[in-house]
Design a protein around this motif. Structure first.
Motif, PDB file in Angstrom:
ATOM      1  N   LEU A  30       0.837  -1.191   0.000  1.00  0.00           N
ATOM      2  CA  LEU A  30       0.000   0.000   0.000  1.00  0.00           C
ATOM      3  C   LEU A  30       0.874   1.245   0.000  1.00  0.00           C
ATOM      4  O   LEU A  30       1.957   1.247   0.607  1.00  0.00           O
ATOM      5  N   PRO A  31       0.424   2.329  -0.645  1.00  0.00           N
ATOM      6  CA  PRO A  31       1.141   3.600  -0.495  1.00  0.00           C
ATOM      7  C   PRO A  31       1.022   4.096   0.940  1.00  0.00           C
ATOM      8  O   PRO A  31       0.032   3.795   1.631  1.00  0.00           O
ATOM      9  N   VAL A  32       2.018   4.848   1.393  1.00  0.00           N
ATOM     10  CA  VAL A  32       2.025   5.306   2.781  1.00  0.00           C
ATOM     11  C   VAL A  32       0.752   6.083   3.111  1.00  0.00           C
ATOM     12  O   VAL A  32       0.135   5.874   4.158  1.00  0.00           O
ATOM     13  N   GLY A  33       0.344   6.981   2.231  1.00  0.00           N
ATOM     14  CA  GLY A  33      -0.884   7.731   2.446  1.00  0.00           C
ATOM     15  C   GLY A  33      -0.718   8.867   3.440  1.00  0.00           C
ATOM     16  O   GLY A  33       0.356   9.075   4.022  1.00  0.00           O
ATOM     17  N   ALA A  34      -1.811   9.598   3.653  1.00  0.00           N
ATOM     18  CA  ALA A  34      -1.776  10.776   4.527  1.00  0.00           C
ATOM     19  C   ALA A  34      -1.656  10.414   5.993  1.00  0.00           C
ATOM     20  O   ALA A  34      -1.150  11.201   6.799  1.00  0.00           O
TER      21      ALA A  34
END
Length: 309
Positions: A30-34
């Motif tokens: 998964l992308p790290v994200g906010a």
């Protein structure tokens, strides 16, 4: 005895359930994200936790392994973040082991890499946004008291060089990281493609024999060779494995690096050193994190025919 391996990077998180034979049973990325903490929770939910016996984590650093905290440079919201405690709360009852991502990359290559025949001593280097490293001695990652051993990016290669973000002058990272290479090339006349002044574009120009791009890679190769040979002289290294975004340039980096190592090596035992690209690509860190967890769950495995035997 399936374990959970977690790879914490600056732009993505990955996890996999791994069996003792080194098979990635389930893998999620998964992308790290906010909200990195929420992403971590989602990652563990997706990979599933049934039947696990332990957890190994490789994280971008700096890390503080005794404290179980991490401060990844590219995740500003995680400063002295209690990663081990957080994962322990999400997975109650499971032992959790932490090491640096480059250390896990080195251990993963030692365990599962196709081109390294179980070296007595291996140095793994990640050349990307930063430069990290890890050392494996006789199948055991050498982590050091704080968990930061092998941090080759902060070996001094130019006493009159740039100020490194770490506060020292002329660290390898100020020459060999992707942003450092691009900055040097631009300052020396590189006409980067519009909107793409990055290491990938620089490598493409080096392959097209653009002189300044070739000089940027030669400069990086010379600095890497100096740091590699310094480390090899201290630890009697057999093999060096290179990974990371800049290393994706392949022979554009590896050929001048091997030539620089051969040119700079003096003592006979240094001249036997081999330099290879990672054979596990994005999964090297996951394999290394799994190896940490497997040996933590059964410490004698490294002396038997277990995952590291």
């Amino acid at each position: 005895m399936t374990v959970l391996a977690i790879d914490i990077g600056g732009t993505k998180f990955a996890a996999a359930a791994v069996d003792p034979g080194g098979t990635l049973v389930r893998r999620v990325e998964l992308p790290v994200g906010a909200d990195p903490t929420a992403t971590l929770t989602e990652l563990l939910d997706e990979v599933g936790t049934a039947g696990l016996t332990g957890v190994g984590i490789g994280s971008a650093g700096p890390v503080d392994a005794p404290a179980g905290t991490v401060s990844p440079v590219n995740i500003p919201s995680w400063r002295d973040f209690p990663l081990v405690t957080t994962v322990g709360r999400l997975l109650p009852g499971l032992p959790v082991v932490l090491a640096g991502d480059a250390q896990c990359m080195a251990l993963g290559e030692w365990w599962r890499g196709s081109h390294v025949p179980r070296s007595r001593a291996l140095l793994g280097i990640v050349v990307s946004t930063g430069v990290g490293g890890g050392i494996v001695l006789d199948g055991v990652p050498y982590l050091g008291p704080t968990g930061n051993a092998g941090h080759i990016g902060h070996i001094t290669v130019d006493r009159d060089g740039e100020l490194c973000p770490c506060g020292a002058l002329g660290c390898l990272e100020t020459v060999a990281s992707g942003p450092s290479m691009v900055r040097w090339a631009l300052a020396n006349g590189w006409a980067a493609p519009a909107g793409h002044p990055d290491a990938k574009a620089l490598a493409a120009d080096a392959r097209r024999a653009v002189p300044v791009a070739q000089r940027a890679f030669q400069r990086t190769a010379d600095a890497l060779a100096a740091a590699v040979l310094t480390t090899a002289a201290l630890f009697d290294i057999d093999d060096v494995v290179i990974g990371g975004g800049v290393a994706a340039a392949g022979e554009t980096l590896l050929t001048p690096l091997r030539q620089a190592v051969a040119k700079q090596a003096g003592l006979g035992f240094l001249r036997r050193l081999t330099v290879s690209p990672t054979s596990l690509e994005r999964d090297a860190g996951l394999y290394g994190a799994a190896a940490l967890a497997l040996t933590a769950a059964a410490p004698d495995l490294s002396r038997q025919k277990g995952p590291l035997g």
